[in-house]
Design a protein around this motif. Sequence first.
Motif, PDB file in Angstrom:
ATOM      1  N   LEU A 160      -6.278  -4.769  13.499  1.00  0.00           N
ATOM      2  CA  LEU A 160      -5.858  -3.562  13.532  1.00  0.00           C
ATOM      3  C   LEU A 160      -5.426  -3.166  11.999  1.00  0.00           C
ATOM      4  O   LEU A 160      -5.851  -2.186  11.538  1.00  0.00           O
ATOM      5  N   ALA A 161      -4.429  -4.036  11.489  1.00  0.00           N
ATOM      6  CA  ALA A 161      -3.854  -3.645  10.058  1.00  0.00           C
ATOM      7  C   ALA A 161      -4.967  -3.724   9.053  1.00  0.00           C
ATOM      8  O   ALA A 161      -5.070  -3.076   8.019  1.00  0.00           O
ATOM      9  N   ARG A 162      -5.641  -4.900   9.185  1.00  0.00           N
ATOM     10  CA  ARG A 162      -6.874  -4.952   8.110  1.00  0.00           C
ATOM     11  C   ARG A 162      -7.699  -4.042   8.115  1.00  0.00           C
ATOM     12  O   ARG A 162      -8.514  -3.543   6.980  1.00  0.00           O
ATOM     13  N   ASP A 163      -7.932  -3.386   9.276  1.00  0.00           N
ATOM     14  CA  ASP A 163      -8.869  -2.463   9.353  1.00  0.00           C
ATOM     15  C   ASP A 163      -8.743  -0.938   9.009  1.00  0.00           C
ATOM     16  O   ASP A 163      -9.459   0.057   9.197  1.00  0.00           O
ATOM     17  N   THR A 164      -7.245  -0.931   8.878  1.00  0.00           N
ATOM     18  CA  THR A 164      -6.719   0.456   8.416  1.00  0.00           C
ATOM     19  C   THR A 164      -6.810   0.320   6.991  1.00  0.00           C
ATOM     20  O   THR A 164      -6.256  -0.883   5.945  1.00  0.00           O
ATOM     21  N   GLU A 168      -2.805   4.008   4.449  1.00  0.00           N
ATOM     22  CA  GLU A 168      -2.342   4.347   5.587  1.00  0.00           C
ATOM     23  C   GLU A 168      -1.621   3.338   6.467  1.00  0.00           C
ATOM     24  O   GLU A 168      -1.179   3.498   7.471  1.00  0.00           O
ATOM     25  N   ARG A 169      -1.265   2.285   5.764  1.00  0.00           N
ATOM     26  CA  ARG A 169      -0.919   1.092   6.522  1.00  0.00           C
ATOM     27  C   ARG A 169       0.437   1.366   6.549  1.00  0.00           C
ATOM     28  O   ARG A 169       1.305   1.343   5.671  1.00  0.00           O
ATOM     29  N   SER A 170       0.989   1.201   7.832  1.00  0.00           N
ATOM     30  CA  SER A 170       2.528   1.035   7.889  1.00  0.00           C
ATOM     31  C   SER A 170       2.891   0.527   9.390  1.00  0.00           C
ATOM     32  O   SER A 170       1.985   0.426  10.209  1.00  0.00           O
ATOM     33  N   TYR A 171       4.177   0.125   9.608  1.00  0.00           N
ATOM     34  CA  TYR A 171       4.222  -0.327  11.198  1.00  0.00           C
ATOM     35  C   TYR A 171       4.293   0.869  12.190  1.00  0.00           C
ATOM     36  O   TYR A 171       3.695   0.627  13.058  1.00  0.00           O
ATOM     37  N   PRO A 172       4.982   2.044  11.911  1.00  0.00           N
ATOM     38  CA  PRO A 172       4.801   2.993  12.773  1.00  0.00           C
ATOM     39  C   PRO A 172       3.055   3.291  13.246  1.00  0.00           C
ATOM     40  O   PRO A 172       2.844   3.346  14.245  1.00  0.00           O
TER      41      PRO A 172
END
Length: 261
Positions: A160-164, A168-172
């Motif tokens: 999910l993180a890599r596809d973002t 826009e990457r953040s823990y929330p």
Amino acid sequence: MVSELVVFLGPTLSRAEAAGILDATYLPPAEQGSVVRAVRQYSPRALVLIDGSFGRVPAVRHKEVLWALAKGIPVFGAASMGALRAAELSAFGMQGYGFIYRWYSMTPLADDDEVAVAMSPPELGTAPLSEALINIRLTLRRAMHAGIVTADERCKLETLARDTHFVERSYPRLLADARSTFSEASAVALDRLADWLPSGALDRKREDAIGLLTKLARGSGFVGKPLNAPPFRLTEAWAYDLDAAGLWSDDIKLILSDEGS
């Protein structure tokens, strides 16, 4: 103006914290032409590249780092753009430091995207506006070892993180996306992760930057003429880069005379 050290710093570490570790001239993240300008303006004993800009402006060029090295100026890199350039130019004398530099050195096809973050403009302090993928991946690995998430959940969260997109990457954002796509069986683990992150999240970029600045403050990083630095060779592409950076009319004659042309 003469400065012992010039450091290109942005979202990885606040300037106030960095200045408390190492006395230096701190400049915004490097971009095309920044190294040449810094050498011409400050005549530094050494250059330290931590952060760099890209996308809205051309990134700092390999050729200008090679030019500085050929002039006998040590160039150090860590944490972000500095780790990337050091891994790419270590054979030519640029000196890398830290986990991220070593990882890039051992992973030739690793994405630049691993360390990319969005940041506010220099006028607003180049503060980070997103989270680096490498920090997220290391944090999720730590969470797995701590029993917060399973190995399968960790892999899904990494995907999910890599596809973002990096801005826009953040823990929330990651937790929100996971809650909307994972099965109900993972809800408890995601709640655990949300509670754990404030104390458990890693910031390896920051740690590497602090480590390099601390090393230089102790005087343990300097060398003389950079090892393996080859003689600098002028190229047409180098001249185009200087022109694109707005350096042609001001500095090109001085730069060419420096190289004996």
